[in-house]
Design a protein around this motif. Structure first.
Motif, short mmCIF file in Angstrom:
data_model
loop_
_atom_site.label_atom_id
_atom_site.label_comp_id
_atom_site.label_asym_id
_atom_site.label_seq_id
_atom_site.Cartn_x
_atom_site.Cartn_y
_atom_site.Cartn_z
N ALA A 85 5.10 -10.50 -0.56
CA ALA A 85 5.65 -9.73 -1.49
C ALA A 85 4.56 -9.01 -2.30
O ALA A 85 4.77 -7.67 -2.58
CB ALA A 85 6.10 -10.55 -2.96
N HIS A 86 3.46 -9.28 -1.99
CA HIS A 86 2.23 -8.60 -2.68
C HIS A 86 1.91 -7.53 -1.59
O HIS A 86 1.73 -6.38 -2.02
CB HIS A 86 0.82 -9.38 -2.87
N ALA A 87 2.08 -7.63 -0.19
CA ALA A 87 1.96 -6.57 0.67
C ALA A 87 3.12 -5.51 0.56
O ALA A 87 2.80 -4.31 0.96
CB ALA A 87 1.95 -7.07 2.11
N ALA A 88 4.30 -5.98 0.20
CA ALA A 88 5.31 -5.05 0.14
C ALA A 88 5.12 -4.28 -1.17
O ALA A 88 5.56 -2.95 -1.13
CB ALA A 88 6.44 -5.94 0.08
N ALA A 89 4.47 -4.84 -2.06
CA ALA A 89 4.24 -4.10 -3.45
C ALA A 89 3.30 -2.90 -3.10
O ALA A 89 3.47 -1.94 -3.42
CB ALA A 89 3.71 -4.92 -4.38
N HIS A 90 2.31 -3.16 -2.36
CA HIS A 90 1.38 -2.13 -1.83
C HIS A 90 2.12 -1.05 -1.05
O HIS A 90 1.90 -0.02 -1.31
CB HIS A 90 0.32 -2.48 -1.04
#
Length: 193
Positions: A57-62
């Motif tokens: 989810a963090h990579a997708a947020a970036h």
């Protein structure tokens, strides 16, 4: 974290990359790290499933917050195309934003600005977005002239899961607690004598 580019529309800049990793510590504990120092990460945990979910989810947020620079150099090319060593090519084409994640390793997620030539050659890469091509108009002397070409930065989305940036440093850290489910002891089958 800067998600939008601010250079002049014709200046070439290095392609950006964000890397999110799960690191193991000792027996069963692990933690998540991000290449952007301003991002807040959860504490160490033994719940690897929750950490993997958070990292993805963090990579997708970036990726969602990034505005692609159409004048960026290929990040893969700046690394001497090490992501696809068996296939040599020259970097060319427009800029795309990719997500690299090997489902077998399941510990590293990378979001990168690369060229259209390298993107299909990188294993386990998914193209997430393409840079807008500059509009070309014809000048009175019949020469093409580049107009604008910048992609505006998106409005700052509110993204759950601990994603933060330098401009949000005053915000409180999100509460993140691993969920533990009670486990029943395994019963061993009776062995006949």
């Amino acid at each position: 974290m800067t998600t939008a580019y601010s250079e002049s529309p014709t200046e070439r800049t290095p392609g950006r990359a964000w890397t999110v990793r799960i690191l193991g510590h000792g027996s069963r504990a692990a933690s998540v790290t991000c290449s952007t120092a301003a991002c807040r990460m959860p504490a160490r945990s033994e719940n690897l499933t929750a950490l993997r979910t958070f990292a993805a989810a963090h990579a997708a947020a970036h990726a969602k917050a990034a505005t692609i620079n159409p004048h960026a150099y290929c990040h893969c090319g700046s690394q001497r195309c090490g992501a696809h060593p068996d296939t040599r090519t020259s970097c060319a084409g427009g800029v795309v934003l990719i997500l690299r994640h090997d489902p077998m390793v399941r510990r590293v997620w990378s979001v990168e600005e690369v060229c259209e030539t390298c993107a299909p050659l990188i294993p386990n890469a998914t193209v997430l977005a393409r840079a807008a091509r500059p509009n070309r108009t014809t000048s009175p002397t019949n020469r093409p002239a580049t107009a604008g070409g910048q992609v505006p930065a998106p409005a700052r989305p509110s993204i759950a899961g601990g994603f933060s940036s330098a401009s949000g440093e005053g915000d409180p850290a999100p509460a993140w607690r691993p969920r533990r489910t009670p486990q029943r002891p395994r019963r061993r089958p009776r062995q006949g004598r």
